[in-house]
Design a protein around this motif. Structure first.
Motif, PDB file in Angstrom:
ATOM      1  N   ALA A   1      28.341  15.403  -8.193  1.00 38.77           N
ATOM      2  CA  ALA A   1      26.921  15.183  -7.935  1.00 38.77           C
ATOM      3  C   ALA A   1      26.081  16.271  -8.599  1.00 38.77           C
ATOM      4  CB  ALA A   1      26.660  15.154  -6.427  1.00 38.77           C
ATOM      5  N   GLY A   2      26.540  17.517  -8.513  1.00 35.67           N
ATOM      6  CA  GLY A   2      25.819  18.609  -9.161  1.00 35.67           C
ATOM      7  C   GLY A   2      25.792  18.458 -10.665  1.00 35.67           C
ATOM      8  N   LEU A   3      26.924  18.090 -11.245  1.00 38.29           N
ATOM      9  CA  LEU A   3      26.992  17.904 -12.694  1.00 38.29           C
ATOM     10  C   LEU A   3      26.052  16.794 -13.157  1.00 38.29           C
ATOM     11  CD1 LEU A   3      30.842  18.205 -13.354  1.00 38.29           C
ATOM     12  CD2 LEU A   3      29.061  19.836 -14.003  1.00 38.29           C
ATOM     13  N   TYR A   4      25.882  15.780 -12.334  1.00 36.98           N
ATOM     14  CA  TYR A   4      25.005  14.673 -12.716  1.00 36.98           C
ATOM     15  C   TYR A   4      23.553  15.146 -12.812  1.00 36.98           C
ATOM     16  CZ  TYR A   4      22.920  10.047 -12.921  1.00 36.98           C
ATOM     17  OH  TYR A   4      22.201   8.939 -13.311  1.00 36.98           O
ATOM     18  N   LEU A   5      23.102  15.973 -11.872  1.00 29.54           N
ATOM     19  CA  LEU A   5      21.740  16.501 -11.950  1.00 29.54           C
ATOM     20  C   LEU A   5      21.579  17.398 -13.167  1.00 29.54           C
ATOM     21  CD1 LEU A   5      20.775  17.336  -8.247  1.00 29.54           C
ATOM     22  CD2 LEU A   5      20.320  15.265  -9.575  1.00 29.54           C
ATOM     23  N   ILE A   6      22.607  18.184 -13.461  1.00 30.04           N
ATOM     24  CA  ILE A   6      22.553  19.031 -14.657  1.00 30.04           C
ATOM     25  C   ILE A   6      22.373  18.162 -15.905  1.00 30.04           C
ATOM     26  CG2 ILE A   6      23.896  20.602 -16.113  1.00 30.04           C
ATOM     27  CD1 ILE A   6      25.237  21.628 -13.532  1.00 30.04           C
ATOM     28  N   SER A   7      23.079  17.047 -15.967  1.00 26.21           N
ATOM     29  CA  SER A   7      23.008  16.163 -17.138  1.00 26.21           C
ATOM     30  C   SER A   7      21.667  15.451 -17.246  1.00 26.21           C
ATOM     31  CB  SER A   7      24.137  15.134 -17.089  1.00 26.21           C
ATOM     32  OG  SER A   7      23.926  14.175 -16.053  1.00 26.21           O
ATOM     33  N   LEU A   8      21.023  15.187 -16.112  1.00 27.97           N
ATOM     34  CA  LEU A   8      19.743  14.481 -16.139  1.00 27.97           C
ATOM     35  C   LEU A   8      18.594  15.371 -16.609  1.00 27.97           C
ATOM     36  CD1 LEU A   8      19.685  12.352 -12.836  1.00 27.97           C
ATOM     37  CD2 LEU A   8      19.989  11.531 -15.181  1.00 27.97           C
ATOM     38  N   SER A   9      18.690  16.648 -16.340  1.00 29.09           N
ATOM     39  CA  SER A   9      17.577  17.548 -16.651  1.00 29.09           C
ATOM     40  C   SER A   9      17.495  17.830 -18.146  1.00 29.09           C
ATOM     41  CB  SER A   9      17.733  18.865 -15.895  1.00 29.09           C
ATOM     42  OG  SER A   9      18.713  19.676 -16.505  1.00 29.09           O
ATOM     43  N   ASN A  10      16.343  18.382 -18.547  1.00 27.06           N
ATOM     44  CA  ASN A  10      16.151  18.775 -19.943  1.00 27.06           C
ATOM     45  C   ASN A  10      16.570  20.221 -20.186  1.00 27.06           C
ATOM     46  OD1 ASN A  10      15.134  16.295 -20.786  1.00 27.06           O
ATOM     47  ND2 ASN A  10      13.046  16.816 -20.202  1.00 27.06           N
ATOM     48  N   LEU A  11      17.256  20.816 -19.219  1.00 27.73           N
ATOM     49  CA  LEU A  11      17.751  22.161 -19.379  1.00 27.73           C
ATOM     50  C   LEU A  11      19.137  22.074 -20.006  1.00 27.73           C
ATOM     51  CD1 LEU A  11      17.019  25.126 -18.710  1.00 27.73           C
ATOM     52  CD2 LEU A  11      18.305  24.851 -16.583  1.00 27.73           C
ATOM     53  N   ASN A  12      19.213  22.355 -21.278  1.00 25.67           N
ATOM     54  CA  ASN A  12      20.458  22.171 -22.013  1.00 25.67           C
ATOM     55  C   ASN A  12      21.378  23.376 -21.811  1.00 25.67           C
ATOM     56  OD1 ASN A  12      19.650  19.665 -23.157  1.00 25.67           O
ATOM     57  ND2 ASN A  12      18.351  20.781 -24.610  1.00 25.67           N
ATOM     58  N   ILE A  13      22.324  23.237 -20.898  1.00 23.55           N
ATOM     59  CA  ILE A  13      23.234  24.329 -20.580  1.00 23.55           C
ATOM     60  C   ILE A  13      24.555  24.123 -21.318  1.00 23.55           C
ATOM     61  CG2 ILE A  13      24.522  25.461 -18.723  1.00 23.55           C
ATOM     62  CD1 ILE A  13      22.252  24.766 -16.855  1.00 23.55           C
ATOM     63  N   PRO A  14      24.994  25.099 -22.099  1.00 24.12           N
ATOM     64  CA  PRO A  14      26.271  24.977 -22.814  1.00 24.12           C
ATOM     65  C   PRO A  14      27.435  24.763 -21.854  1.00 24.12           C
ATOM     66  CG  PRO A  14      24.994  26.845 -23.637  1.00 24.12           C
ATOM     67  CD  PRO A  14      24.303  26.367 -22.393  1.00 24.12           C
TER      68      PRO A  14
END
Length: 236
Positions: free
Chosen positions: A218-231
């Motif tokens: 669930a956390g990874l999904y929010l990371i993927s939706l945002s425009n914050l491009n985290i390596p």
């Protein structure tokens, strides 16, 4: 010829769809609440999180750490909400990278994701400053704890209903609302705290994990939706 034309048409459509991005909301003050002044020294989580140790310097270690971060993010306290809104918040505290906070909310039958980062973890515990003189560290004065950290990135985007539903399905998949609040596994000194809170139908629940990742997807999904491009090498 017709088949080739149709193929090119579908390729163009797929490219256009893949290039679509979420709408950025310029003014989200009406959507996401901000903390009250009285929240500056308040605990954001239930007493279950409080440390009962006798060490005054690190008493309530995790409670202070998480609460100070959320206050610096200018986030409201969810555990005391009494309205009919639905909101989820993912606080991501990594040992070697800046704190991140994701809030996803249903508002007026639409769905929004707010992403924020801080420049540092707030200095929430008392510490003694010092300086080196003649090769020895000389302690100075006792510094009071503060909750001061600056927001370096803040963006609210509109997400689709299907994306909202997928996120809630991921929470259901891991049985979020019935998970034990705290991680039972021993924590490492270096790693990341994954804290997800939820408020829905007048019910509040939070889950903290570092080593046992029921909530990771669930956390990874929010990371993927945002425009914050985290390596990828910074996701842990």
């Amino acid at each position: 010829m017709t088949t080739l034309f149709n193929l090119k048409y579908y390729v163009i459509v797929l490219v256009l769809l893949s290039c679509q991005s979420h709408e950025v909301i310029q003014n989200s003050n009406k959507i996401f609440e901000v903390p009250q002044l009285s929240d500056s020294l308040s605990f954001y989580f239930p007493e279950l999180l409080n440390d009962k140790s006798n060490n005054p310097m690190y008493d309530n270690f995790e409670q202070n750490w998480y609460s100070s971060s959320l206050y610096s993010f200018k986030e409201p306290i969810l555990k005391t909400k009494i309205d009919d809104e639905t909101i989820y918040r993912f606080l991501w505290l990594r040992s070697f990278h800046e704190p991140v906070c994701y809030s996803v909310k249903e508002f007026d039958s639409e769905y929004f994701l707010c992403t924020k980062t801080l420049d540092r973890s707030p200095a929430w515990y008392p510490h003694i400053e010092g300086k080196y003189e003649n090769g020895k560290k000389v302690l100075d004065t006792l510094q009071k704890a503060d909750r001061k950290a600056s927001i370096t990135f803040q963006q609210t985007i509109k997400i689709t209903k299907s994306e909202w539903i997928k996120f809630e399905k991921l929470l259901s998949k891991c049985n979020f609302w019935n998970l034990q609040n705290l991680d039972l596994y021993p924590k490492s000194r270096d790693g990341a705290e994954w804290i997800i809170e939820g408020y829905k139908e007048n019910k509040y629940h939070f889950v903290v994990r570092q080593t046992n990742f029921e909530i990771r997807e669930a956390g990874l999904y929010l990371i993927s939706l945002s425009n914050l491009n985290i390596p990828k090498d910074q996701i842990y």
